[in-house]
Design a protein around this motif. Structure first.
Motif, PDB file in Angstrom:
ATOM      1  N   GLN A 147      29.747 -24.146  47.972  1.00  0.00           N
ATOM      2  CA  GLN A 147      29.389 -25.553  48.174  1.00  0.00           C
ATOM      3  C   GLN A 147      28.554 -25.727  49.440  1.00  0.00           C
ATOM      4  O   GLN A 147      27.603 -26.522  49.465  1.00  0.00           O
ATOM      5  N   ILE A 148      28.906 -24.993  50.497  1.00  0.00           N
ATOM      6  CA  ILE A 148      28.107 -25.053  51.721  1.00  0.00           C
ATOM      7  C   ILE A 148      26.676 -24.600  51.435  1.00  0.00           C
ATOM      8  O   ILE A 148      25.697 -25.234  51.852  1.00  0.00           O
ATOM      9  N   ARG A 149      26.546 -23.479  50.721  1.00  0.00           N
ATOM     10  CA  ARG A 149      25.213 -22.967  50.385  1.00  0.00           C
ATOM     11  C   ARG A 149      24.428 -23.987  49.548  1.00  0.00           C
ATOM     12  O   ARG A 149      23.225 -24.192  49.763  1.00  0.00           O
ATOM     13  N   ALA A 150      25.129 -24.624  48.585  1.00  0.00           N
ATOM     14  CA  ALA A 150      24.447 -25.586  47.722  1.00  0.00           C
ATOM     15  C   ALA A 150      23.932 -26.785  48.526  1.00  0.00           C
ATOM     16  O   ALA A 150      22.800 -27.249  48.319  1.00  0.00           O
ATOM     17  N   PHE A 151      24.750 -27.286  49.454  1.00  0.00           N
ATOM     18  CA  PHE A 151      24.320 -28.430  50.267  1.00  0.00           C
ATOM     19  C   PHE A 151      23.157 -28.043  51.180  1.00  0.00           C
ATOM     20  O   PHE A 151      22.247 -28.858  51.417  1.00  0.00           O
ATOM     21  N   LEU A 152      23.171 -26.806  51.696  1.00  0.00           N
ATOM     22  CA  LEU A 152      22.061 -26.358  52.540  1.00  0.00           C
ATOM     23  C   LEU A 152      20.774 -26.224  51.733  1.00  0.00           C
ATOM     24  O   LEU A 152      19.689 -26.594  52.211  1.00  0.00           O
ATOM     25  N   ILE A 153      20.897 -25.712  50.503  1.00  0.00           N
ATOM     26  CA  ILE A 153      19.705 -25.573  49.662  1.00  0.00           C
ATOM     27  C   ILE A 153      19.127 -26.946  49.333  1.00  0.00           C
ATOM     28  O   ILE A 153      17.898 -27.130  49.268  1.00  0.00           O
ATOM     29  N   GLU A 154      19.991 -27.944  49.146  1.00  0.00           N
ATOM     30  CA  GLU A 154      19.500 -29.304  48.901  1.00  0.00           C
ATOM     31  C   GLU A 154      18.703 -29.839  50.083  1.00  0.00           C
ATOM     32  O   GLU A 154      17.872 -30.739  49.926  1.00  0.00           O
ATOM     33  N   GLN A 155      18.976 -29.301  51.275  1.00  0.00           N
ATOM     34  CA  GLN A 155      18.210 -29.692  52.463  1.00  0.00           C
ATOM     35  C   GLN A 155      17.007 -28.777  52.682  1.00  0.00           C
ATOM     36  O   GLN A 155      16.321 -28.884  53.697  1.00  0.00           O
ATOM     37  N   GLY A 156      16.777 -27.850  51.729  1.00  0.00           N
ATOM     38  CA  GLY A 156      15.643 -26.939  51.848  1.00  0.00           C
ATOM     39  C   GLY A 156      15.931 -25.744  52.727  1.00  0.00           C
ATOM     40  O   GLY A 156      14.997 -25.083  53.201  1.00  0.00           O
ATOM     41  N   ILE A 157      17.200 -25.415  52.960  1.00  0.00           N
ATOM     42  CA  ILE A 157      17.583 -24.309  53.845  1.00  0.00           C
ATOM     43  C   ILE A 157      18.307 -23.248  53.013  1.00  0.00           C
ATOM     44  O   ILE A 157      19.307 -23.546  52.357  1.00  0.00           O
ATOM     45  N   THR A 158      17.792 -22.044  53.023  1.00  0.00           N
ATOM     46  CA  THR A 158      18.439 -20.945  52.310  1.00  0.00           C
ATOM     47  C   THR A 158      18.937 -19.903  53.300  1.00  0.00           C
ATOM     48  O   THR A 158      18.341 -19.708  54.368  1.00  0.00           O
ATOM     49  N   VAL A 159      20.037 -19.253  52.931  1.00  0.00           N
ATOM     50  CA  VAL A 159      20.642 -18.205  53.770  1.00  0.00           C
ATOM     51  C   VAL A 159      20.780 -16.953  52.912  1.00  0.00           C
ATOM     52  O   VAL A 159      21.123 -17.041  51.724  1.00  0.00           O
ATOM     53  N   ARG A 160      20.501 -15.797  53.500  1.00  0.00           N
ATOM     54  CA  ARG A 160      20.592 -14.554  52.719  1.00  0.00           C
ATOM     55  C   ARG A 160      22.013 -14.340  52.205  1.00  0.00           C
ATOM     56  O   ARG A 160      22.977 -14.838  52.799  1.00  0.00           O
ATOM     57  N   ASN A 168      27.589 -16.154  60.381  1.00  0.00           N
ATOM     58  CA  ASN A 168      26.889 -15.876  61.640  1.00  0.00           C
ATOM     59  C   ASN A 168      25.736 -16.842  61.911  1.00  0.00           C
ATOM     60  O   ASN A 168      25.400 -17.109  63.069  1.00  0.00           O
ATOM     61  N   SER A 169      25.132 -17.354  60.848  1.00  0.00           N
ATOM     62  CA  SER A 169      23.962 -18.213  61.040  1.00  0.00           C
ATOM     63  C   SER A 169      24.278 -19.705  60.953  1.00  0.00           C
ATOM     64  O   SER A 169      23.375 -20.536  61.156  1.00  0.00           O
ATOM     65  N   PHE A 170      25.528 -20.062  60.676  1.00  0.00           N
ATOM     66  CA  PHE A 170      25.872 -21.465  60.436  1.00  0.00           C
ATOM     67  C   PHE A 170      25.568 -22.337  61.661  1.00  0.00           C
ATOM     68  O   PHE A 170      24.906 -23.378  61.555  1.00  0.00           O
ATOM     69  N   ASP A 171      26.048 -21.933  62.834  1.00  0.00           N
ATOM     70  CA  ASP A 171      25.839 -22.748  64.044  1.00  0.00           C
ATOM     71  C   ASP A 171      24.361 -22.858  64.391  1.00  0.00           C
ATOM     72  O   ASP A 171      23.883 -23.924  64.820  1.00  0.00           O
ATOM     73  N   ASN A 172      23.629 -21.744  64.228  1.00  0.00           N
ATOM     74  CA  ASN A 172      22.195 -21.775  64.537  1.00  0.00           C
ATOM     75  C   ASN A 172      21.448 -22.720  63.608  1.00  0.00           C
ATOM     76  O   ASN A 172      20.503 -23.406  64.025  1.00  0.00           O
ATOM     77  N   ILE A 173      21.873 -22.762  62.341  1.00  0.00           N
ATOM     78  CA  ILE A 173      21.220 -23.659  61.382  1.00  0.00           C
ATOM     79  C   ILE A 173      21.426 -25.115  61.792  1.00  0.00           C
ATOM     80  O   ILE A 173      20.489 -25.924  61.809  1.00  0.00           O
ATOM     81  N   LEU A 174      22.667 -25.463  62.148  1.00  0.00           N
ATOM     82  CA  LEU A 174      22.933 -26.846  62.545  1.00  0.00           C
ATOM     83  C   LEU A 174      22.185 -27.213  63.819  1.00  0.00           C
ATOM     84  O   LEU A 174      21.771 -28.378  64.002  1.00  0.00           O
ATOM     85  N   GLU A 175      21.987 -26.253  64.701  1.00  0.00           N
ATOM     86  CA  GLU A 175      21.329 -26.542  65.971  1.00  0.00           C
ATOM     87  C   GLU A 175      19.814 -26.572  65.833  1.00  0.00           C
ATOM     88  O   GLU A 175      19.147 -27.488  66.342  1.00  0.00           O
ATOM     89  N   GLN A 176      19.242 -25.575  65.159  1.00  0.00           N
ATOM     90  CA  GLN A 176      17.789 -25.443  65.101  1.00  0.00           C
ATOM     91  C   GLN A 176      17.153 -26.290  64.004  1.00  0.00           C
ATOM     92  O   GLN A 176      15.959 -26.610  64.085  1.00  0.00           O
ATOM     93  N   ARG A 177      17.936 -26.665  62.974  1.00  0.00           N
ATOM     94  CA  ARG A 177      17.365 -27.439  61.870  1.00  0.00           C
ATOM     95  C   ARG A 177      17.964 -28.848  61.830  1.00  0.00           C
ATOM     96  O   ARG A 177      18.062 -29.467  60.766  1.00  0.00           O
ATOM     97  N   HIS A 178      18.331 -29.358  62.997  1.00  0.00           N
ATOM     98  CA  HIS A 178      19.013 -30.649  63.050  1.00  0.00           C
ATOM     99  C   HIS A 178      18.122 -31.783  62.538  1.00  0.00           C
ATOM    100  O   HIS A 178      18.613 -32.798  62.035  1.00  0.00           O
ATOM    101  N   HIS A 179      16.788 -31.623  62.676  1.00  0.00           N
ATOM    102  CA  HIS A 179      15.893 -32.671  62.198  1.00  0.00           C
ATOM    103  C   HIS A 179      15.816 -32.727  60.676  1.00  0.00           C
ATOM    104  O   HIS A 179      15.347 -33.714  60.116  1.00  0.00           O
ATOM    105  N   GLU A 180      16.275 -31.666  59.994  1.00  0.00           N
ATOM    106  CA  GLU A 180      16.251 -31.622  58.532  1.00  0.00           C
ATOM    107  C   GLU A 180      17.592 -32.041  57.922  1.00  0.00           C
ATOM    108  O   GLU A 180      17.689 -32.231  56.712  1.00  0.00           O
ATOM    109  N   ILE A 181      18.646 -32.127  58.766  1.00  0.00           N
ATOM    110  CA  ILE A 181      19.991 -32.425  58.268  1.00  0.00           C
ATOM    111  C   ILE A 181      20.440 -33.763  58.844  1.00  0.00           C
ATOM    112  O   ILE A 181      20.422 -33.961  60.070  1.00  0.00           O
ATOM    113  N   SER A 182      20.841 -34.674  57.988  1.00  0.00           N
ATOM    114  CA  SER A 182      21.288 -35.990  58.445  1.00  0.00           C
ATOM    115  C   SER A 182      22.640 -35.865  59.150  1.00  0.00           C
ATOM    116  O   SER A 182      23.379 -34.899  58.922  1.00  0.00           O
TER     117      SER A 182
END
Length: 357
Positions: A147-160, A168-182
């Motif tokens: 479900q986490i992966r699905a919600f990220l893909i809906e925001q245009g973010i994919t994780v290997r 390992n990449s969850f915190d970095n995604i929230l920090e670096q892609r904050h402008h893409e996530i409401s």
């Protein structure tokens, strides 16, 4: 309690019980196959009702509380037989109702060559419950991660792929892609990650308990001497079949697990297909996983007693077929060790080991 029909109970030879949540339906026959008992009782009235019946064979389907009922009746002097539902179905005639089900169970219980389910002890049921709780938690964790992966893909973010990659990449995604996530989606994702961590803790706790049981149980310790088999498989095996008394040979156990080819033969012509996948899906999955782990480490094959056989099988069979064949071999070996109370004796192939080095 409501009596539908009754005959001469002193001639009772077999009773079929259709086990329900609150009520049981009983149908009994005498030695001549005549109906002498047809009764509905409450669950709490079971000991009192059977105390007034002559000691005989009592059949029941393998279902919830069947083992508890079986132990209760065996202590009272009856001969309980727990029958897989698939073997009862051919005896069911007419419309489906509780009395017809109980009659079919009674008919099946009279067959002398019908394979029955071994009665489980309370320790086995406890161990089985641990495995079922762990399997449910693992399934919930997988669903949460997906479900986490699905919600990220809906925001245009994919994780290997991989659990650790996402963690390992969850915190970095929230920090670096904050402008893409409401902000609301950010809160939802953090809540799901908290659920994930809670499930991790529960799984580790249950797994640790299973490991402790495997160390204390002698049969589990013996089975774990087989290469590729650890606490999960050994405890699941003991919980499912005890010491394997229900099977005459290892092939019978492998067939019960569903690791033998499906047969469709006629006119003297033998036709074998894919594996049957009958019996315990959970045990089959564990044995196949163990086989695939062994297949991934060919440099270790020479130190196993089946190293030469596995090398030959891997050379002439597709990878998945060889893995299933190895899983079959592991299952048969595990049954033999359980049944005879021995340990796995590794006979190292020194020539192969030297070549591998």
């Amino acid at each position: 309690m409501r009596v539908k029909k009754a005959g001469h109970l002193e001639d009772l030879a077999v009773v079929g019980i259709d086990i329900g949540k609150d009520t049981f339906h009983l149908v009994g026959f005498d030695c001549g196959g005549q109906l002498v008992l047809r009764q509905q009782i409450r669950r709490q009235a079971l000991p009192a009702v059977f105390d007034g019946l002559p000691r005989c064979i009592v059949g029941m389907e393998a279902c919830l509380s069947a083992h508890v009922v079986s132990r209760t009746l065996r202590a009272m002097g009856f001969e309980p037989r727990i029958i897989p539902a698939i073997y009862v179905k051919p005896f069911n005639k007419g419309q489906k109702n509780d009395y017809n089900d109980a009659e079919a169970i009674a008919e099946a219980a009279l067959r002398p060559n019908l394979r029955t389910v071994s009665e489980k002890s309370q320790d086995q049921l406890d161990l089985q419950a641990l495995h079922r709780v762990r399997a449910r938690l693992v399934s919930r964790r997988t669903a949460t991660i997906n479900q986490i992966r699905a919600f990220l893909i809906e925001q245009g973010i994919t994780v290997r792929p991989g659990l650790r990659a996402l963690d390992n990449s969850f915190d970095n995604i929230l920090e670096q892609r904050h402008h893409e996530i409401s902000p609301r989606m950010r809160a939802i994702l953090i809540g799901l990650r908290d659920d994930w961590r809670w499930l991790d803790g529960r799984i580790e706790g249950v797994s640790a308990e299973i490991v402790e049981v495997s160390k204390a149980e002698e049969n589990c310790a013996n089975v774990m001497t087989i290469p590729g088999i650890g606490p999960m498989i050994s405890t699941a095996l003991v919980a499912a079949i005890g010491k394997g008394e229900a099977f005459d040979r290892g092939r019978d156990f492998a067939a019960w697990v569903g690791l033998v080819p499906r047969q469709f033969s006629t006119g003297g012509r033998t036709v074998l297909g894919r594996i049957t996948k009958r019996g315990s899906r959970y045990l089959r999955m564990l044995f196949v996983q163990a086989a695939k782990v062994i297949m991934m480490r060919p440099h270790r094959w020479p130190v196993f007693s089946f190293g030469a056989w596995l090398t030959d099988a891997a050379a002439r069979l597709p990878h998945n077929k060889a893995a299933i064949a190895l899983a079959n071999k592991l299952a048969r070996t595990a049954w033999s060790i359980l049944r005879h109370g021995t340990r796995f004796d590794v006979i190292e192939d020194r020539d192969m080991a030297a070549e591998a080095i």
